[in-house]
Design an enzyme around this catalytic site. Structure first.
Site, mmCIF file in Angstrom:
data_model
loop_
_atom_site.group_PDB
_atom_site.id
_atom_site.type_symbol
_atom_site.label_atom_id
_atom_site.label_comp_id
_atom_site.label_asym_id
_atom_site.label_seq_id
_atom_site.Cartn_x
_atom_site.Cartn_y
_atom_site.Cartn_z
ATOM 1 N N ASP A 29 -11.379 38.640 -32.262
ATOM 2 C CA ASP A 29 -10.555 37.485 -32.333
ATOM 3 C C ASP A 29 -11.437 36.180 -31.594
ATOM 4 O O ASP A 29 -11.312 34.972 -31.970
ATOM 5 C CB ASP A 29 -9.319 37.308 -31.751
ATOM 6 C CG ASP A 29 -8.708 36.264 -32.070
ATOM 7 O OD1 ASP A 29 -8.316 36.142 -33.399
ATOM 8 O OD2 ASP A 29 -8.194 35.495 -31.182
ATOM 9 N N GLY A 46 -8.908 30.668 -35.295
ATOM 10 C CA GLY A 46 -10.211 31.175 -36.014
ATOM 11 C C GLY A 46 -9.598 31.060 -37.599
ATOM 12 O O GLY A 46 -10.179 30.404 -38.338
ATOM 13 N N LEU A 47 -8.617 31.767 -37.957
ATOM 14 C CA LEU A 47 -7.851 32.016 -39.179
ATOM 15 C C LEU A 47 -7.730 30.502 -40.060
ATOM 16 O O LEU A 47 -8.323 30.156 -40.933
ATOM 17 C CB LEU A 47 -6.565 32.515 -39.266
ATOM 18 C CG LEU A 47 -6.130 33.097 -40.715
ATOM 19 C CD1 LEU A 47 -7.070 33.724 -41.527
ATOM 20 C CD2 LEU A 47 -5.016 33.461 -40.687
ATOM 21 N N ASP A 55 0.834 -1.227 -0.161
ATOM 22 C CA ASP A 55 -0.098 0.012 0.080
ATOM 23 C C ASP A 55 0.886 1.287 -0.026
ATOM 24 O O ASP A 55 0.292 2.408 -0.364
ATOM 25 C CB ASP A 55 -0.890 0.057 1.189
ATOM 26 C CG ASP A 55 -2.488 -0.285 0.909
ATOM 27 O OD1 ASP A 55 -2.531 -0.699 -0.434
ATOM 28 O OD2 ASP A 55 -3.285 -0.322 1.819
HETATM 29 S S1 SF4 Z 1 -7.546 -2.497 -2.120
HETATM 30 FE FE1 SF4 Z 1 -7.205 -1.008 -0.401
HETATM 31 S S2 SF4 Z 1 -5.980 -2.219 0.773
HETATM 32 FE FE2 SF4 Z 1 -5.738 -3.387 -1.305
HETATM 33 S S3 SF4 Z 1 -3.790 -2.458 -1.992
HETATM 34 FE FE3 SF4 Z 1 -5.598 -1.100 -2.837
HETATM 35 S S4 SF4 Z 1 -5.753 0.357 -1.343
HETATM 36 FE FE4 SF4 Z 1 -4.569 -1.084 -0.513
#
Ligand code: SF4
Length: 530
Positions: A290, A425-426, A36
């Site tokens: 413009d 535009g042009l 994580d």
């Molecule tokens: S689902 Fe949630 S807990 Fe699992 S890796 Fe992704 S962020 Fe982390």
């Protein structure tokens, strides 16, 4: 179960990380599985911060599940407090940890520390990143103020007059991984100081727990990002009687309304409107000749609630675009986005499925898409110009240069960023008149540095057009196009061709015609006044 490839928001603990990383003196112990820590990259690579986020992960592995994961959490809390010595500690779980229910917040509270500890309960399977950010900010403010201030609902936002000082407000909501927050607060600070209004605390960005304790010293609160700060503003109003602003100062009109709202709350004399308008170049630039060709350009808007609503007002009232689609992934702001859509005679698209958004873009065939990083990809696939107006964003939307969205300078930045992807535009006129140039070919945008002929993007757009044409000529897809009809269609400027194709097919179906030639196409154009 929902099949998901891209998500607009991360899980709620990412929102909590945004609050912890934005602040000073706050540490976050996150009970989460190994891996994580990917979330660190959001801060070190996208925000390009020179330091790690103040987060300690427990990073448990499969083999830990057989043992005492609660002890593991306590060990990490002890280590984090001793090593980082924070002024306040956040403790929470990621999605996987939520399933094993170790209740790390309660464990931390039982460890006898003197510092404030906030137990975050963020339901990862029903809520998302912005909600997690808002809840964390609210719990932190509430946790810190509850012990330090007496309730004072008789607060007067005009107290500054009798105390003989300048009025002061808090700026609430800016955070890391928010859209251009770093520069928005500079711009708003500058505008307020020009009107004699001081800033008491800016939070969460760069604020410390001690700053949060000072929040009640302000006369009023400025809620800059409702997705993050609205729940806190509501609580501060209910508990201490502090009023807060509801207008988001993005765009010239909204900035004027915002200044007026702040003046009303603080009972300050309001300056003349003329001086205010001249502060931004957007109004003059979009009135200059413009910009005539911008009138009526069809635009599709998608993003978080705050930025989608602001963009709709600018597009409709300040740039003369025609908004042909609007939506948001912020379910918390669905009601406000729906009411803006209703004023524009549209139905709001409330979804977090990018494929649904891509379908909606295809359906209304806009000439410009204002969206998030996801819409940038979709628009590229469809060959439609696009500008990013909201998170989720990529690294190029955390630029080195000053690039606010709010206030007068924000309106200047918006004018440049939204008009830039459109053909000038042009060039638009010349390509419409002379279609056989070897360099300035159909769909070519020389101001974007395209080198004559086709580029990867135009090739992709062209193959999409070819695919559209094959699809529309399938036997089960009547009416079909004759080669003469296709030639007539190819004379239509490329950026409105998709819309004309759809309208013509619709018209042919209405009149029961199965083959579209040049004449039907012209009839359809007359019918739809296109
Ligand atoms: S689902 Fe949630 S807990 Fe699992 S890796 Fe992704 S962020 Fe982390």
């Amino acid at each position: 179960m929902e099949l998901t490839l891209w998500t607009y928001e991360g899980p709620p603990h990412i929102g909590a990380m945004r609050i912890a990383s934005s602040m000073k003196g706050v540490h976050y112990v996150l009970h989460a599985p190994q891996g994580d820590t990917y979330a660190d990259l959001l801060f070190t690579m996208i925000e390009r911060r020179g330091k790690r986020p103040p987060v300690t992960y427990t990073t448990f592995q499969a083999r830990d599940l057989g043992g005492d994961t609660a002890e593991l959490v306590k060990g990490h809390i002890r280590e984090a407090v001793e090593r980082f010595q924070p002024d306040a500690l956040l403790v929470g779980e990621s999605c996987t940890a939520e399933l094993i229910q170790d209740q790390p917040g309660s464990l931390a509270k039982g460890m006898g520390y003197e510092i404030p500890i906030v137990n975050l309960e963020l339901p990862a399977y029903s809520k998302k990143e912005n909600w997690g950010g808002a809840e964390t900010f609210y719990q932190l403010v509430r946790g810190l103020l509850k012990n330090h201030s007496q309730n004072q609902p008789d607060h007067k936002p005009t107290a500054w007059k009798s105390e003989g000082r300048r009025p002061r407000v808090n700026l609430l909501g800016p955070s890391l991984l928010g859209f251009r927050c770093r520069d928005d607060i500079l711009e708003i600070q500058k505008i307020l100081s020009q009107h004699g209004i001081d800033i008491n605390v800016i939070a969460p960005l760069e604020a410390s727990p001690a700053d949060l304790i000072r929040l009640t010293k302000a006369d009023a609160n400025v809620c800059l990002y409702p997705e993050i700060a609205e729940s806190t503003c509501i609580w501060l109003e209910r508990t201490f009687g502090h009023p807060y602003t509801k207008t988001i100062p993005i765009g010239v009109g909204a900035t004027q309304d915002f200044i007026e709202e702040v003046h009303k709350i603080l009972e300050l004399d309001f300056p003349t409107a003329k001086e205010e308008i001249d502060q931004s170049r957007l109004t003059w630039y979009s009135n200059s000749v413009d910009s005539n060709y911008l009138t009526g350009k069809r635009v599709f808007i998608f993003g978080d609630g705050t930025h989608a609503i602001s963009a709709a007002r600018i597009a409709d009232k300040e740039l003369g675009f025609k908004v042909v689609g609007i939506g948001t992934y912020s379910r918390e702001m669905a009601r406000q986005v729906r009411s803006v859509a209703k004023e524009l005679e549209l139905e709001a698209l409330i979804t977090n499925d990018y494929l649904e958004v891509e379908e909606a873009i295809k359906e209304c065939a806009p000439e410009l898409v204002l969206g998030t990083q996801m819409e940038r990809h979709s628009a590229k696939r469809l060959g439609i110009p696009c500008a990013v107006i909201s998170t989720p964003m990529h690294v190029q939307d955390v630029p080195a240069r000053y690039s606010p969205q709010m206030g007068w300078e924000g309106a200047n930045v918006i004018f440049d960023d939204w008009v830039h992807p459109l053909m000038m535009g042009l060039e638009e006129h010349l390509i419409g008149m002379f279609r056989h140039d070897f360099e300035f070919t159909d769909g070519h945008q020389s101001h974007l540095g395209h080198v004559g002929g086709s580029t990867k993007e135009t090739e992709a757009a062209q193959s999409q057009t070819i695919q559209d044409s094959i699809d529309s000529n399938r036997a089960d897809h009547l009416p079909c196009w004759t080669s003469e009809g296709e030639i007539e269609l190819s004379k239509i400027p490329f950026f409105v061709r998709g819309k004309v194709r759809k309208n013509t097919e619709k018209y042919a179906r209405q009149i029961g015609c199965q083959e579209i030639d040049g004449e039907i196409l012209l009839d359809a154009k007359a019918h739809f006044k296109a």
